[in-house]
Design a protein around this motif. Structure first.
Motif, PDB file in Angstrom:
ATOM      1  N   ASP A 129       0.849  -1.192   0.000  1.00 43.94           N
ATOM      2  CA  ASP A 129       0.000   0.000   0.000  1.00 43.94           C
ATOM      3  C   ASP A 129       0.889   1.249   0.000  1.00 43.94           C
ATOM      4  OD1 ASP A 129       0.957   0.301   2.599  1.00 43.94           O
ATOM      5  OD2 ASP A 129      -0.934  -0.241   3.560  1.00 43.94           O
ATOM      6  N   LYS A 130       0.284   2.404   0.215  1.00 40.89           N
ATOM      7  CA  LYS A 130       1.037   3.665   0.161  1.00 40.89           C
ATOM      8  C   LYS A 130       2.124   3.737   1.224  1.00 40.89           C
ATOM      9  CE  LYS A 130      -2.878   6.213  -1.784  1.00 40.89           C
ATOM     10  NZ  LYS A 130      -3.901   7.244  -1.555  1.00 40.89           N
ATOM     11  N   THR A 142      -8.614  -4.919  -7.219  1.00 43.48           N
ATOM     12  CA  THR A 142      -9.196  -4.697  -8.543  1.00 43.48           C
ATOM     13  C   THR A 142      -8.259  -3.835  -9.388  1.00 43.48           C
ATOM     14  OG1 THR A 142     -10.298  -2.646  -7.903  1.00 43.48           O
ATOM     15  CG2 THR A 142     -11.491  -4.719  -7.470  1.00 43.48           C
ATOM     16  N   GLU A 144      -8.957  -1.031 -10.577  1.00 46.23           N
ATOM     17  CA  GLU A 144      -9.144   0.341 -10.080  1.00 46.23           C
ATOM     18  C   GLU A 144      -8.262   0.617  -8.875  1.00 46.23           C
ATOM     19  OE1 GLU A 144     -12.069  -0.826 -12.740  1.00 46.23           O
ATOM     20  OE2 GLU A 144     -11.711  -1.789 -10.780  1.00 46.23           O
ATOM     21  N   ASP A 145      -8.027  -0.412  -8.054  1.00 52.15           N
ATOM     22  CA  ASP A 145      -7.152  -0.239  -6.884  1.00 52.15           C
ATOM     23  C   ASP A 145      -5.730   0.093  -7.312  1.00 52.15           C
ATOM     24  OD1 ASP A 145      -9.174  -0.773  -5.038  1.00 52.15           O
ATOM     25  OD2 ASP A 145      -8.796  -2.932  -5.069  1.00 52.15           O
ATOM     26  N   GLU A 147      -4.926   1.561 -10.313  1.00 51.13           N
ATOM     27  CA  GLU A 147      -4.974   2.882 -10.959  1.00 51.13           C
ATOM     28  C   GLU A 147      -5.105   4.001  -9.936  1.00 51.13           C
ATOM     29  OE1 GLU A 147      -8.220   2.062 -13.506  1.00 51.13           O
ATOM     30  OE2 GLU A 147      -7.013   0.959 -14.973  1.00 51.13           O
ATOM     31  N   ASN A 148      -5.791   3.725  -8.807  1.00 46.68           N
ATOM     32  CA  ASN A 148      -5.960   4.726  -7.749  1.00 46.68           C
ATOM     33  C   ASN A 148      -4.851   4.680  -6.708  1.00 46.68           C
ATOM     34  OD1 ASN A 148      -8.375   5.491  -8.960  1.00 46.68           O
ATOM     35  ND2 ASN A 148      -9.602   4.052  -7.735  1.00 46.68           N
ATOM     36  N   LYS A 149      -3.854   3.808  -6.940  1.00 52.23           N
ATOM     37  CA  LYS A 149      -2.685   3.686  -6.045  1.00 52.23           C
ATOM     38  C   LYS A 149      -3.048   3.165  -4.659  1.00 52.23           C
ATOM     39  CE  LYS A 149      -0.032   5.682  -9.185  1.00 52.23           C
ATOM     40  NZ  LYS A 149       0.938   4.903  -9.985  1.00 52.23           N
ATOM     41  N   LYS A 150      -4.222   2.531  -4.545  1.00 55.87           N
ATOM     42  CA  LYS A 150      -4.547   1.906  -3.257  1.00 55.87           C
ATOM     43  C   LYS A 150      -3.603   0.733  -3.000  1.00 55.87           C
ATOM     44  CE  LYS A 150      -8.284  -0.311  -0.670  1.00 55.87           C
ATOM     45  NZ  LYS A 150      -9.715  -0.756  -0.688  1.00 55.87           N
ATOM     46  N   TRP A 151      -3.378  -0.067  -4.056  1.00 51.28           N
ATOM     47  CA  TRP A 151      -2.403  -1.155  -4.003  1.00 51.28           C
ATOM     48  C   TRP A 151      -1.486  -1.048  -5.213  1.00 51.28           C
ATOM     49  CZ3 TRP A 151      -1.933  -3.372   0.430  1.00 51.28           C
ATOM     50  CH2 TRP A 151      -3.040  -3.529   1.267  1.00 51.28           C
ATOM     51  N   THR A 152      -0.187  -1.260  -4.965  1.00 50.99           N
ATOM     52  CA  THR A 152       0.804  -1.189  -6.034  1.00 50.99           C
ATOM     53  C   THR A 152       1.517  -2.519  -6.158  1.00 50.99           C
ATOM     54  OG1 THR A 152       1.158   1.176  -5.638  1.00 50.99           O
ATOM     55  CG2 THR A 152       2.887  -0.019  -6.843  1.00 50.99           C
TER      56      THR A 152
END
Length: 318
Positions: A129-130, A142, A144-145, A147-152
């Motif tokens: 995560d961040k 997902t 989206e996670d 793309e939204n940088k929730k998970w990398t």
């Protein structure tokens, strides 16, 4: 047959951790001794020697050819395993009893081995995560996670995103399980014993299908990864199995590896009713990962409509 069932099948089912934990919980030292003695009596060396003493019933002479497909009947999926499934030890007991009752009818075994290393897309090690923390097991990730940088993804970011976009089901991060070379990867002991007893007694080689080495993809099914840009497959084995008169599926987990293996196996042949009638699923010999029961119910309803036989092991005699 000279050997009785109790010469081949032990009393204790599941992995060592679960069995010993139950014995310790009740504080019964005699049961602990009993289990130690069972491990010696049912060693694989003793099991195969008992098969040596039988008059061989060669599988090659079978008029009706029957294949048994055992899916991921491994220690990691037994209760108290790394990805333990409730009731899996009871499932394997029913599987082993079914095999014993049909020892002279089953021609050949095809057995999958879920096998992983530390770095896989569905393991915590693949993600952060961040704050640099890995996800907890059963986290859903997902596209989206990402793309939204929730998970990398820590590795192969482009391939990882492509995989998540392709998957039919959301990616779930699992506990580390069936790690190559560990006890968790090994087959449940009684299941392994009866496999090798059958192999020696019927002079029938077991075919093992190892799955789970594709780092950038899930591979629930026996025959190919879910995301498959390199076109990995077990088409040769699939075609071989279709030559059998009856094809039996059982194993863990029903909601994931069992059902996906069946879906992959019948892909492109669903409209062929004669082929569908060859397939039998032992419905009391598998269980769901908790939270995925509805998916299994819907899938079973679909398979029934296709003409696949869904039976109980106790009522189904070959």
């Amino acid at each position: 047959m000279k050997n009785l069932k109790e010469n081949i099948i032990g009393k204790y089912f599941g992995n060592n951790k679960n069995i010993i934990s139950k014995i310790v919980e009740i504080g019964d030292i005699e049961k602990l001794r009993e289990y130690r003695n069972e491990l010696e009596y049912y060693s694989i060396d003793n099991i195969i020697k008992r098969a040596d003493n039988e008059k061989k019933n060669k599988a090659l002479t079978d008029n009706e050819k029957i294949a048994f497909i055992g899916i991921d009947i491994q220690n990691s999926f037994m209760p108290n395993g790394e990805l333990g499934i409730e009731e899996a030890d009871k499932d394997v007991k029913r599987i082993v009893n079914f095999i014993w009752e049909n020892m002279d009818k089953i021609t050949k075994f095809y057995v999958t081995l879920d096998s992983h290393r530390v770095f896989h897309i569905f393991m915590p090690s693949w993600w952060s995560d961040k704050n640099g923390n890995p996800p907890k097991p059963f986290t859903v990730i997902t596209p989206e996670d990402i793309e939204n940088k929730k998970w990398t993804p820590c590795y192969n970011q482009n391939e990882t995103l492509e995989c998540l976009k392709f998957l039919k089901r959301p990616l779930v991060v699992w506990n580390y399980h069936t790690i190559e070379g560990t006890e968790g990867e090994s087959l449940e002991r009684n299941f392994a014993n009866i496999l090798y007893f059958h192999s020696r007694y019927r002079e029938s080689e077991i075919t093992f299908i190892k799955k789970g080495f594709s780092k950038e993809s899930e591979r629930y099914g026996a025959f190919k990864p879910e995301y498959n840009p390199n076109f990995e497959n077990e088409d040769k084995i699939v075609n071989e199995i279709w030559n059998y008169d009856k094809i039996i599926f059982a194993g863990e987990a029903r909601s994931h590896c069992l059902l996906e293996s069946i879906n992959q196996f019948i892909e492109g042949k669903e409209e062929n009713k004669e082929l569908m009638k060859k397939i039998y699923i032992l419905e009391d010999c598998s269980a769901d990962i908790i939270g995925f029961e509805e998916y299994s119910k819907t899938s079973y309803d679909r398979l029934k409509k296709l003409g696949i036989n869904i039976v109980k092991s106790s009522n189904f005699k070959l």
